[in-house]
Write a protein that holds these residues in place. Structure first.
Motif, PDB file in Angstrom:
ATOM      1  N   ILE A 213      84.032  48.994  78.850  1.00  0.00           N
ATOM      2  CA  ILE A 213      85.143  49.818  79.346  1.00  0.00           C
ATOM      3  C   ILE A 213      84.604  51.128  79.930  1.00  0.00           C
ATOM      4  CG2 ILE A 213      87.290  50.987  78.722  1.00  0.00           C
ATOM      5  CD1 ILE A 213      87.585  48.895  76.445  1.00  0.00           C
ATOM      6  N   ASP A 214      83.649  51.744  79.231  1.00  0.00           N
ATOM      7  CA  ASP A 214      83.073  52.994  79.744  1.00  0.00           C
ATOM      8  C   ASP A 214      82.416  52.777  81.105  1.00  0.00           C
ATOM      9  OD1 ASP A 214      83.908  54.101  77.392  1.00  0.00           O
ATOM     10  OD2 ASP A 214      81.964  54.924  76.806  1.00  0.00           O
ATOM     11  N   ALA A 215      81.658  51.691  81.232  1.00  0.00           N
ATOM     12  CA  ALA A 215      81.033  51.387  82.521  1.00  0.00           C
ATOM     13  C   ALA A 215      82.104  51.193  83.596  1.00  0.00           C
ATOM     14  CB  ALA A 215      80.171  50.132  82.402  1.00  0.00           C
ATOM     15  N   SER A 216      83.181  50.504  83.240  1.00  0.00           N
ATOM     16  CA  SER A 216      84.254  50.248  84.211  1.00  0.00           C
ATOM     17  C   SER A 216      84.902  51.544  84.668  1.00  0.00           C
ATOM     18  CB  SER A 216      85.302  49.319  83.595  1.00  0.00           C
ATOM     19  OG  SER A 216      84.712  48.072  83.278  1.00  0.00           O
ATOM     20  N   LYS A 217      85.053  52.497  83.747  1.00  0.00           N
ATOM     21  CA  LYS A 217      85.638  53.792  84.119  1.00  0.00           C
ATOM     22  C   LYS A 217      84.737  54.515  85.123  1.00  0.00           C
ATOM     23  CE  LYS A 217      88.188  54.624  79.824  1.00  0.00           C
ATOM     24  NZ  LYS A 217      88.163  55.321  78.510  1.00  0.00           N
ATOM     25  N   ALA A 218      83.435  54.486  84.855  1.00  0.00           N
ATOM     26  CA  ALA A 218      82.505  55.161  85.771  1.00  0.00           C
ATOM     27  C   ALA A 218      82.510  54.472  87.136  1.00  0.00           C
ATOM     28  CB  ALA A 218      81.097  55.171  85.173  1.00  0.00           C
ATOM     29  N   ILE A 219      82.605  53.143  87.130  1.00  0.00           N
ATOM     30  CA  ILE A 219      82.686  52.408  88.402  1.00  0.00           C
ATOM     31  C   ILE A 219      83.977  52.784  89.126  1.00  0.00           C
ATOM     32  CG2 ILE A 219      82.934  50.103  89.422  1.00  0.00           C
ATOM     33  CD1 ILE A 219      81.216  49.067  86.996  1.00  0.00           C
ATOM     34  N   ALA A 220      85.082  52.843  88.380  1.00  0.00           N
ATOM     35  CA  ALA A 220      86.384  53.164  88.979  1.00  0.00           C
ATOM     36  C   ALA A 220      86.353  54.530  89.654  1.00  0.00           C
ATOM     37  CB  ALA A 220      87.470  53.122  87.911  1.00  0.00           C
ATOM     38  N   ALA A 221      85.723  55.485  88.992  1.00  0.00           N
ATOM     39  CA  ALA A 221      85.645  56.842  89.549  1.00  0.00           C
ATOM     40  C   ALA A 221      84.637  56.894  90.694  1.00  0.00           C
ATOM     41  CB  ALA A 221      85.270  57.836  88.461  1.00  0.00           C
TER      42      ALA A 221
ATOM     43  N   PRO B 120      74.778  47.463  75.911  1.00  0.00           N
ATOM     44  CA  PRO B 120      75.447  48.161  74.801  1.00  0.00           C
ATOM     45  C   PRO B 120      75.497  49.680  75.021  1.00  0.00           C
ATOM     46  CG  PRO B 120      73.960  46.499  73.954  1.00  0.00           C
ATOM     47  CD  PRO B 120      73.728  46.547  75.435  1.00  0.00           C
ATOM     48  N   ASN B 121      74.443  50.281  75.560  1.00  0.00           N
ATOM     49  CA  ASN B 121      74.534  51.656  76.045  1.00  0.00           C
ATOM     50  C   ASN B 121      74.521  51.555  77.571  1.00  0.00           C
ATOM     51  OD1 ASN B 121      74.434  53.264  73.575  1.00  0.00           O
ATOM     52  ND2 ASN B 121      72.339  52.483  73.339  1.00  0.00           N
ATOM     53  N   PRO B 122      75.716  51.521  78.187  1.00  0.00           N
ATOM     54  CA  PRO B 122      75.790  51.115  79.603  1.00  0.00           C
ATOM     55  C   PRO B 122      75.009  52.063  80.513  1.00  0.00           C
ATOM     56  CG  PRO B 122      77.895  52.026  78.872  1.00  0.00           C
ATOM     57  CD  PRO B 122      77.033  51.884  77.655  1.00  0.00           C
ATOM     58  N   ARG B 123      74.345  51.463  81.493  1.00  0.00           N
ATOM     59  CA  ARG B 123      73.381  52.207  82.293  1.00  0.00           C
ATOM     60  C   ARG B 123      73.902  52.551  83.692  1.00  0.00           C
ATOM     61  NH1 ARG B 123      67.619  49.433  80.525  1.00  0.00           N
ATOM     62  NH2 ARG B 123      68.072  49.531  78.286  1.00  0.00           N
ATOM     63  N   LEU B 124      73.405  53.660  84.160  1.00  0.00           N
ATOM     64  CA  LEU B 124      73.773  54.152  85.486  1.00  0.00           C
ATOM     65  C   LEU B 124      73.479  53.116  86.571  1.00  0.00           C
ATOM     66  CD1 LEU B 124      74.682  56.497  87.310  1.00  0.00           C
ATOM     67  CD2 LEU B 124      72.319  57.314  87.286  1.00  0.00           C
ATOM     68  N   THR B 125      72.347  52.428  86.455  1.00  0.00           N
ATOM     69  CA  THR B 125      71.992  51.434  87.470  1.00  0.00           C
ATOM     70  C   THR B 125      73.055  50.339  87.547  1.00  0.00           C
ATOM     71  OG1 THR B 125      70.617  50.444  85.742  1.00  0.00           O
ATOM     72  CG2 THR B 125      69.481  51.749  87.408  1.00  0.00           C
ATOM     73  N   THR B 126      73.571  49.947  86.385  1.00  0.00           N
ATOM     74  CA  THR B 126      74.596  48.904  86.344  1.00  0.00           C
ATOM     75  C   THR B 126      75.906  49.423  86.933  1.00  0.00           C
ATOM     76  OG1 THR B 126      73.524  48.234  84.299  1.00  0.00           O
ATOM     77  CG2 THR B 126      75.604  47.173  84.817  1.00  0.00           C
ATOM     78  N   VAL B 127      76.226  50.669  86.602  1.00  0.00           N
ATOM     79  CA  VAL B 127      77.425  51.288  87.164  1.00  0.00           C
ATOM     80  C   VAL B 127      77.324  51.307  88.694  1.00  0.00           C
ATOM     81  CG1 VAL B 127      78.655  53.497  87.399  1.00  0.00           C
ATOM     82  CG2 VAL B 127      77.964  52.672  85.117  1.00  0.00           C
ATOM     83  N   ASN B 128      76.162  51.678  89.190  1.00  0.00           N
ATOM     84  CA  ASN B 128      75.980  51.730  90.646  1.00  0.00           C
ATOM     85  C   ASN B 128      76.123  50.351  91.296  1.00  0.00           C
ATOM     86  OD1 ASN B 128      75.727  54.472  91.274  1.00  0.00           O
ATOM     87  ND2 ASN B 128      73.633  54.514  90.465  1.00  0.00           N
ATOM     88  N   LYS B 129      75.658  49.326  90.591  1.00  0.00           N
ATOM     89  CA  LYS B 129      75.876  47.951  91.081  1.00  0.00           C
ATOM     90  C   LYS B 129      77.366  47.668  91.223  1.00  0.00           C
ATOM     91  CE  LYS B 129      72.308  45.396  88.849  1.00  0.00           C
ATOM     92  NZ  LYS B 129      72.040  44.411  87.786  1.00  0.00           N
ATOM     93  N   GLY B 130      78.112  48.078  90.208  1.00  0.00           N
ATOM     94  CA  GLY B 130      79.567  47.856  90.224  1.00  0.00           C
ATOM     95  C   GLY B 130      80.240  48.593  91.367  1.00  0.00           C
ATOM     96  N   ILE B 131      79.809  49.827  91.598  1.00  0.00           N
ATOM     97  CA  ILE B 131      80.391  50.626  92.691  1.00  0.00           C
ATOM     98  C   ILE B 131      80.147  49.933  94.031  1.00  0.00           C
ATOM     99  CG2 ILE B 131      80.177  52.831  93.934  1.00  0.00           C
ATOM    100  CD1 ILE B 131      79.541  54.111  91.153  1.00  0.00           C
ATOM    101  N   GLU B 132      78.931  49.446  94.178  1.00  0.00           N
ATOM    102  CA  GLU B 132      78.550  48.720  95.393  1.00  0.00           C
ATOM    103  C   GLU B 132      79.454  47.494  95.597  1.00  0.00           C
ATOM    104  OE1 GLU B 132      76.424  50.012  97.402  1.00  0.00           O
ATOM    105  OE2 GLU B 132      76.734  48.328  98.805  1.00  0.00           O
ATOM    106  N   LEU B 133      79.666  46.748  94.510  1.00  0.00           N
ATOM    107  CA  LEU B 133      80.532  45.563  94.587  1.00  0.00           C
ATOM    108  C   LEU B 133      81.945  45.942  95.015  1.00  0.00           C
ATOM    109  CD1 LEU B 133      79.467  43.522  91.397  1.00  0.00           C
ATOM    110  CD2 LEU B 133      79.135  42.861  93.798  1.00  0.00           C
ATOM    111  N   CYS B 134      82.448  47.030  94.464  1.00  0.00           N
ATOM    112  CA  CYS B 134      83.805  47.488  94.820  1.00  0.00           C
ATOM    113  C   CYS B 134      83.896  47.763  96.312  1.00  0.00           C
ATOM    114  CB  CYS B 134      84.176  48.755  94.045  1.00  0.00           C
ATOM    115  SG  CYS B 134      84.475  48.453  92.304  1.00  0.00           S
ATOM    116  N   ARG B 135      82.866  48.425  96.825  1.00  0.00           N
ATOM    117  CA  ARG B 135      82.894  48.801  98.251  1.00  0.00           C
ATOM    118  C   ARG B 135      82.761  47.578  99.144  1.00  0.00           C
ATOM    119  NH1 ARG B 135      79.433  54.280  97.247  1.00  0.00           N
ATOM    120  NH2 ARG B 135      81.244  55.508  96.603  1.00  0.00           N
ATOM    121  N   THR B 136      81.832  46.692  98.782  1.00  0.00           N
ATOM    122  CA  THR B 136      81.593  45.505  99.602  1.00  0.00           C
ATOM    123  C   THR B 136      82.812  44.597  99.651  1.00  0.00           C
ATOM    124  OG1 THR B 136      79.329  45.611  98.792  1.00  0.00           O
ATOM    125  CG2 THR B 136      79.945  43.619  99.994  1.00  0.00           C
TER     126      THR B 136
END
Lengths: 388, 388
Positions: free
Chosen positions: B101-109, B70-86
């Motif tokens: 959506i906020d987490a997705s934006k941070a992952i996108a960037a 509910p308050n999206p976390r940096l660690t989760t965002v970093n997981k998403g970034i990793e997935l995008c790269r892999t």
């Protein structure tokens, strides 16, 4: 509320000094620019020189198309298309009001189409591509600076038609309220009527469960009404000009304020047939038509007209029936138009009965018009009669 | 009215059935999709299956990131970034509310940035590029579905920060009010408070000559207020859910409703420090903070608060001073929050004085906050004290 889709990608630069953004914006789209404008007013005001300075700073080579008419004509649009082809134009810059912008949109679409651009207006073809365009707005009225609509007149056949496409949304529009300081009184009045009319076409709707949309419409109407007389009395009042300008842009913004509502647009169709033949200003025609349209159709939904009377005009509902309120709101509209100097009758332009039948026929060329109350030829003719 | 610029290119598909647009939209952006969602609610409701069906129809290969907090976390965002790269992800689809959506934006960037994504949150770098993203909204609240903002929590350092960029506006958002039918009561309440708070941050402004903007703000507030209790009593009332959803999107729409007004945003900063440490829902925190912020600052401009009381709450101005009206409007706000079941005090979450000093310190980390009344550390602490 109906389902809807919406996308409006136009970038807006608003405020005193926003013209300084022009060169950077132009630079994004190409070096060969078609500069489109109307009569000489932008030369007289000095805006022409300021725009050229920005174009030079962007390193643009400029071809000009001037003399766009108040009801822009197909022949002029075709001239613009020809210029685009001859000079390999990459970007179109419209400097002016709705007519200049509408003409530029038709040129932008026509330049990328092998057939006759009138096909888009005559609903024979849909726009598939267009040159990018931008605008410097000099008149608060049509909202064309931030939507994908255009209205063009074929003067030979005396037909006035519109088209719309996502491809002709301006890439950017520069909205500097100080550029409207020199707009003559009658054009300021016509702009105010045009803005209010755009809201009316959306607000008087049979769609239910749209409380936000109704309030957005009412917000624009109230704001235009309270700023119109200030702008007319003090043409250089920045706040009044800015408020009216932003109201104009939001009033017809790809439908933003009325998303999920079925719109009407019959009055615009009825007016277009007048100006197609008599070449009167669109806003003046709307001022004549709208109160009579209101009176003709209000009984389809008197509650919406009663709400309009109370919320927009502040009419006290105590002791009044819904019908009485509705009619009071319509009379308040008429009175306001008259107070700011907008015409109320066709006879103001010496227009008589001669062409009413033909105009009514043309207005319903593609079938009955309107949705608040569907109007056939006889209904349209009756509204013309009320407008004499 | 201040000068402003504005561009919001997000496409909206609104209404019952709009999920059917998903496959066509996805198809425009790429075949490799990261599907981001929260807890299991979209599986329980069947939405997960419907989304996968659309993704399959688009021929997409799907990688999933679930469990967004509910308050999206940096660690989760970093997981998403990793997935995008892999997985060579080309498009991110967020299915959920503002946190997803906020987490997705941070992952996108972050996926397009070589450094640490927290740099964007810590104002050490600006976003230059991002993967395209789209959303399927399941909660009316943050407006994140049509803006370029994102708020992320660094749980290790207990810092909650936001960033904004034109690069992370969703390419499209699907807004189907029926998808909010199953939102639990407390989340519906928090969403309502969040929407109202977004408007407050813009509406309580020192900028003058903004009558249209003020009315647009009031329109949203009135509409949310009159629909909130209906949605709470009848969770499957389409009109109420649709009205609240559209209010939420317009309330924080790249600033659309308040263009030309200086915004405040102090209350959001004050709240973020609470949820950064105590992980309470953002909307609940706002419900606690806002009435106290109002009381602390209203004397900077009591006329705006008096206008709020009269126009939004319908409080009769007869015989009341400006201050009395202002205070009555603030009390009406507090009473409404209480009536719909939103918390009023920090003690509701057993939060005491322990961290007030540290929270106040962090809130002004980048300098005094707010513009309606500028708040330094002592002011922020005083508002926390009022909120106990």
């Amino acid at each position: 509320m109906n389902p809807f889709s919406f996308r409006n990608p136009t970038a807006i630069f608003f405020g005193d000094g926003s013209l300084s953004k022009l060169s950077e914006q132009i630079g994004q789209y190409g070096k060969s620019v078609l500069l489109v404008y109307g009569g000489g007013s932008i030369k007289k005001s000095g805006l022409y020189d300021r725009v050229l300075e920005q174009l030079n700073a962007a390193g643009a080579s400029v071809v000009e198309l001037s003399g766009i008419e108040p009801n822009p004509r197909l022949t002029t649009v075709n001239k613009g298309i020809e210029l685009c082809r001859t000079h390999g134009v990459e970007f179109i810059l419209a400097v002016g009001g709705g007519s200049v912008i509408d003409a530029s949109k038709a040129i932008a679409a026509g330049a990328k189409y092998e057939g006759d651009v009138w096909d888009f207006l005559d609903r024979k073809a849909a726009v598939q591509d267009a040159l990018p365009l931008g605008t410097v707005l000099t008149l608060a009225a049509t909202g064309s600076e931030m939507n994908g609509s255009s209205v063009i007149t074929n003067w030979e056949t005396q037909l006035k038609r519109g088209f719309g496409s996502p491809h002709v949304y301006p890439r950017f529009s520069i909205l500097d309220p100080t550029l409207t300081y020199t707009v003559p009184r009658d054009q300021t009045v016509n702009g105010v009527v045009d803005i209010m009319s755009h809201v009316f076409e959306q607000y008087f709707s049979l769609t239910t469960d749209t409380p936000l949309q109704e309030r957005l419409c009412e917000s624009i109407l109230q704001t235009v009404i309270e700023n119109a007389e200030i702008a007319l009395e003090q043409p250089e009042n920045y706040a009044a000009r800015a408020n009216i300008m932003w109201c104009g842009t939001l009033a017809l913004n790809g439908g933003l304020i009325s998303l999920g509502m079925t719109n009407d647009w019959a009055s615009h169709g009825i007016e277009h047939e007048i100006s197609a033949i008599y070449d009167i200003p669109h806003g003046a025609g709307l001022s004549i038509v709208f109160p009579n349209w209101m009176k003709y159709v209000y009984d389809a939904r008197p509650d919406r007209f009663a709400q309009y009377a109370v919320r927009v005009w502040g009419i006290d509902p105590a002791g009044k029936s819904e019908d009485e309120l509705a009619l009071a709101g319509i009379e308040a509209t008429r009175a306001f138009f008259t107070k700011i100097g907008a015409p109320a009758t066709l006879s103001h332009y010496n227009i008589g009965r001669d062409n009413l039948d033909r105009m009514a026929e043309e207005a319903v060329r593609f079938g009955p018009i309107g949705s608040f109350k569907q109007l056939n030829k006889e209904d349209v003719k009756a509204i013309y009669e009320l407008s004499l």
